[in-house]
Design an enzyme around this catalytic site. Structure first.
Site, mmCIF file in Angstrom:
data_model
loop_
_atom_site.group_PDB
_atom_site.id
_atom_site.type_symbol
_atom_site.label_atom_id
_atom_site.label_comp_id
_atom_site.label_asym_id
_atom_site.label_seq_id
_atom_site.Cartn_x
_atom_site.Cartn_y
_atom_site.Cartn_z
ATOM 1 N N ASP A 44 0.649 -1.247 -0.085
ATOM 2 C CA ASP A 44 0.080 0.173 -0.167
ATOM 3 C C ASP A 44 0.715 1.187 0.077
ATOM 4 O OD1 ASP A 44 -2.639 0.757 -0.042
ATOM 5 O OD2 ASP A 44 -2.516 1.661 1.957
ATOM 6 N N CYS A 135 -10.707 4.225 -4.190
ATOM 7 C CA CYS A 135 -9.870 4.281 -3.281
ATOM 8 C C CYS A 135 -10.092 5.069 -2.168
ATOM 9 C CB CYS A 135 -8.368 4.522 -3.631
ATOM 10 S SG CYS A 135 -7.138 4.569 -2.504
ATOM 11 N N TYR A 139 -12.412 3.166 1.190
ATOM 12 C CA TYR A 139 -11.486 3.240 2.499
ATOM 13 C C TYR A 139 -12.459 3.814 3.628
ATOM 14 C CZ TYR A 139 -7.471 0.667 1.309
ATOM 15 O OH TYR A 139 -6.378 -0.275 0.982
ATOM 16 N N TYR A 166 -9.435 5.970 8.673
ATOM 17 C CA TYR A 166 -10.396 6.231 7.842
ATOM 18 C C TYR A 166 -11.725 6.469 8.315
ATOM 19 C CZ TYR A 166 -6.488 4.285 5.149
ATOM 20 O OH TYR A 166 -5.229 4.352 4.676
ATOM 21 N N GLU A 208 -9.610 -2.596 -6.644
ATOM 22 C CA GLU A 208 -9.615 -2.386 -4.907
ATOM 23 C C GLU A 208 -9.837 -3.963 -4.539
ATOM 24 O OE1 GLU A 208 -9.120 -0.064 -2.673
ATOM 25 O OE2 GLU A 208 -8.486 1.339 -4.242
#
Length: 221
Positions: A44, A135, A139, A166, A208
Site C-alpha cells: 500500500d 480508493c 476506504y 479512515y 480494489e
C-alpha cells in the site's frame, strides 16, 4: 440523482463485498495475521506513491487554479497524512520507509496503479476523477463499517489505529470534498461520457477488491 449516487448504485455489491473479504473482516476482529498486514502495508505504501502521481497529472490537466489546488491538496493528503499510519506500523515491524519503497511491487498492485496512470495520461480530468475515487471512497466506507461493527471490541485491537484513520474527521472531510467535487464536475456531462466514467469507476473498484485478494493471498479465476 447525484452522479456519485449513480456510481454507488452500480457498484454497491462490490462495496458490500469488501466488508465480507477475509482480510477486511479479520482487521475488524483483530485476528489478521500480522505478516499479511506487514506485506499489505508495504504494497500500500508503494501504491500510494503511484496514486499520488495520478493526482500530479490532475494538477497538470486542471483548467483552473481552484482545481489545481484541489489536486495539490490530494497529493499532500496522500503523501503526508495517509502514509503516516503506514510508517508508524512499518516501524513496529522493523521496516523503514526506504525499505518499503525499495520493495518489489506486486503484479496486482502494478496492474492497478498502471491502469489509473494510464487513464490519467491518456484521458481527461473526468477520467482521472473516476479512476481515483474508489480508493478514497471505499476506504472511508470500510472504515466506518468496521468501526460500527467492532467498536466495542477495538480497545485491544492491533489494527485500531488503521481503522481510526479512515473514520477520522479529516478523512471524512477529504472524502466528502471528493464526492462533492465529482458531483459538481460531472453533473452536466453527456450520458455517453457518464457511462464511460461509470465503467472506469467499476474497473477501479474491482481493482480494489483484487488488492485485498493480493493482501490476503486469495486466488480468483
Amino acid at each position: 440523482m447525484k452522479f456519485t449516487d449513480y456510481l454507488f448504485e452500480e457498484t454497491k455489491d462490490i462495496f458490500k463485498g469488501y466488508l465480507e473479504h477475509p482480510f477486511v473482516k479479520e482487521l475488524g476482529e483483530g485476528t489478521l495475521d500480522k505478516e499479511k498486514f506487514k506485506d499489505y502495508l508495504i504494497q500500500d505504501y508503494l501504491y500510494l506513491k503511484e496514486y499520488a502521481k495520478v493526482f500530479c497529472v490532475g494538477v497538470v490537466k486542471a483548467e483552473t487554479m481552484e482545481e489545481m489546488k484541489f489536486f495539490y491538496d490530494s497529493i499532500r493528503g496522500t503523501m503526508e497524512d495517509e502514509t503516516a499510519v503506514h510508517i508508524k506500523y512499518l516501524e513496529e515491524f522493523g521496516v523503514s520507509p526506504k525499505d518499503a519503497e525499495n520493495s518489489v511491487i506486486n503484479l496486482s498492485n502494478s496492474s492497478y496503479t498502471s491502469y489509473m496512470l494510464g487513464q490519467a495520461l491518456t484521458g481527461d480530468i473526468y477520467d482521472i476523477i473516476a479512476a481515483v475515487l474508489p480508493c478514497t471512497w471505499s476506504y472511508n466506507y470500510i472504515g466506518h463499517e468496521l468501526y460500527k461493527r467492532y467498536n466495542n471490541k477495538l480497545e485491544n485491537n492491533f489494527y485500531k489505529p488503521w481503522i481510526e484513520v479512515y473514520v477520522d474527521n479529516g478523512y471524512d472531510e477529504f472524502t466528502k470534498e471528493w464526492l462533492d467535487y465529482t458531483n459538481r464536475m460531472c453533473q452536466d456531462l453527456s450520458d455517453d461520457k457518464k457511462k464511460k466514467l461509470k465503467d472506469i469507476f467499476i474497473r477501479s473498484s474491482l481493482y480494489e477488491m483484487k488488492f485485498w485478494d493480493m493482501a490476503y493471498k486469495v486466488k480468483r479465476d
